[in-house]
Design a protein around this motif. Structure first.
Motif, PDB file in Angstrom:
ATOM      1  N   GLU A  30       0.819  -1.217   0.000  1.00  0.00           N
ATOM      2  CA  GLU A  30       0.000   0.000   0.000  1.00  0.00           C
ATOM      3  C   GLU A  30       0.851   1.264   0.000  1.00  0.00           C
ATOM      4  OE1 GLU A  30      -2.432  -0.275   3.483  1.00  0.00           O
ATOM      5  OE2 GLU A  30      -3.642  -1.928   2.690  1.00  0.00           O
ATOM      6  N   LYS A  31       1.980   1.235   0.691  1.00  0.00           N
ATOM      7  CA  LYS A  31       2.814   2.432   0.872  1.00  0.00           C
ATOM      8  C   LYS A  31       4.025   2.465  -0.063  1.00  0.00           C
ATOM      9  CE  LYS A  31       0.442   3.783   4.492  1.00  0.00           C
ATOM     10  NZ  LYS A  31      -0.370   4.960   4.515  1.00  0.00           N
ATOM     11  N   ALA A  32       4.067   1.602  -1.061  1.00  0.00           N
ATOM     12  CA  ALA A  32       5.249   1.489  -1.923  1.00  0.00           C
ATOM     13  C   ALA A  32       5.676   2.826  -2.508  1.00  0.00           C
ATOM     14  CB  ALA A  32       4.999   0.476  -3.043  1.00  0.00           C
ATOM     15  N   GLY A  33       4.740   3.620  -2.971  1.00  0.00           N
ATOM     16  CA  GLY A  33       5.083   4.915  -3.563  1.00  0.00           C
ATOM     17  C   GLY A  33       5.767   5.832  -2.582  1.00  0.00           C
ATOM     18  N   SER A  34       5.207   5.981  -1.391  1.00  0.00           N
ATOM     19  CA  SER A  34       5.811   6.874  -0.398  1.00  0.00           C
ATOM     20  C   SER A  34       7.111   6.293   0.151  1.00  0.00           C
ATOM     21  CB  SER A  34       4.833   7.176   0.731  1.00  0.00           C
ATOM     22  OG  SER A  34       4.429   5.998   1.380  1.00  0.00           O
ATOM     23  N   LEU A  38      10.848   8.106   0.045  1.00  0.00           N
ATOM     24  CA  LEU A  38      11.568   8.271   1.301  1.00  0.00           C
ATOM     25  C   LEU A  38      13.078   8.191   1.095  1.00  0.00           C
ATOM     26  CD1 LEU A  38      11.265   8.540   4.408  1.00  0.00           C
ATOM     27  CD2 LEU A  38      11.248   6.055   4.511  1.00  0.00           C
ATOM     28  N   SER A  39      13.501   7.380   0.132  1.00  0.00           N
ATOM     29  CA  SER A  39      14.934   7.204  -0.096  1.00  0.00           C
ATOM     30  C   SER A  39      15.483   8.130  -1.181  1.00  0.00           C
ATOM     31  CB  SER A  39      15.242   5.746  -0.443  1.00  0.00           C
ATOM     32  OG  SER A  39      14.576   5.371  -1.626  1.00  0.00           O
ATOM     33  N   GLU A  44      22.923   6.771   1.967  1.00  0.00           N
ATOM     34  CA  GLU A  44      23.177   5.620   2.826  1.00  0.00           C
ATOM     35  C   GLU A  44      22.003   5.412   3.767  1.00  0.00           C
ATOM     36  OE1 GLU A  44      26.706   3.897   5.665  1.00  0.00           O
ATOM     37  OE2 GLU A  44      26.380   6.048   5.696  1.00  0.00           O
ATOM     38  N   VAL A  45      21.764   4.143   4.111  1.00  0.00           N
ATOM     39  CA  VAL A  45      20.753   3.803   5.112  1.00  0.00           C
ATOM     40  C   VAL A  45      21.453   3.060   6.237  1.00  0.00           C
ATOM     41  CG1 VAL A  45      18.615   2.552   5.593  1.00  0.00           C
ATOM     42  CG2 VAL A  45      18.928   3.677   3.390  1.00  0.00           C
ATOM     43  N   VAL A  46      21.196   3.494   7.465  1.00  0.00           N
ATOM     44  CA  VAL A  46      21.758   2.851   8.650  1.00  0.00           C
ATOM     45  C   VAL A  46      20.617   2.182   9.400  1.00  0.00           C
ATOM     46  CG1 VAL A  46      22.909   3.218  10.866  1.00  0.00           C
ATOM     47  CG2 VAL A  46      23.643   4.518   8.860  1.00  0.00           C
ATOM     48  N   THR A  94      21.705  10.593   5.039  1.00  0.00           N
ATOM     49  CA  THR A  94      21.545   9.257   5.594  1.00  0.00           C
ATOM     50  C   THR A  94      20.139   9.072   6.136  1.00  0.00           C
ATOM     51  OG1 THR A  94      23.883   9.217   6.234  1.00  0.00           O
ATOM     52  CG2 THR A  94      22.449   7.634   7.323  1.00  0.00           C
ATOM     53  N   LEU A  95      19.546   7.919   5.837  1.00  0.00           N
ATOM     54  CA  LEU A  95      18.267   7.536   6.422  1.00  0.00           C
ATOM     55  C   LEU A  95      18.572   6.591   7.579  1.00  0.00           C
ATOM     56  CD1 LEU A  95      15.147   7.384   6.391  1.00  0.00           C
ATOM     57  CD2 LEU A  95      15.376   5.494   4.760  1.00  0.00           C
TER      58      LEU A  95
END
Length: 105
Positions: A30-34, A38-39, A44-46, A94-95
């Motif tokens: 359902e939230k794939a678009g948002s 987000l990225s 980088e994602v931690v 960074t996320l």
């Protein structure tokens, strides 16, 4: 003081895995678009966690990196608190994703 029953949380989690996975898959779909936006702009994602949540982070980070092409790594949550300069680089978007089994840590 609250009485703690040994294994109570783990047993509940094991029994309810099917419901948890169904709910997670539905929510992500359902939230794939948002989630994709987000990225945007993130370099980088931690993923951070303690105990078994850190084990989850260790599994998710390489899958995320493989799937998205965005650099990802897993770290102990304590390192984010005590050694943030070793985790977060200034100027590097960074996320941060905190993982907790109980929601209490």
């Amino acid at each position: 003081m609250t009485e703690i029953t040994r294994g109570k949380n783990a047993l509940f989690e094991i029994i309810n895995q099917t419901n948890a996975w169904e709910g997670t898959i539905r929510l992500v779909t359902e939230k794939a678009g948002s989630l994709n936006t987000l990225s945007d702009g993130i370099e980088e994602v931690v993923f951070a966690g303690c105990g078994s949540a850190l084990n989850v982070a260790w599994v998710i980070a390489p899958i995320f990196q493989y799937s998205t092409g965005i650099k990802a790594r897993a770290v102990p949550s304590a390192d984010c608190v005590f050694f943030p300069d070793t985790i977060f680089t200034r100027g590097n978007p960074t996320l941060f994703v905190a993982i907790s089994r109980s929601g209490d840590t």
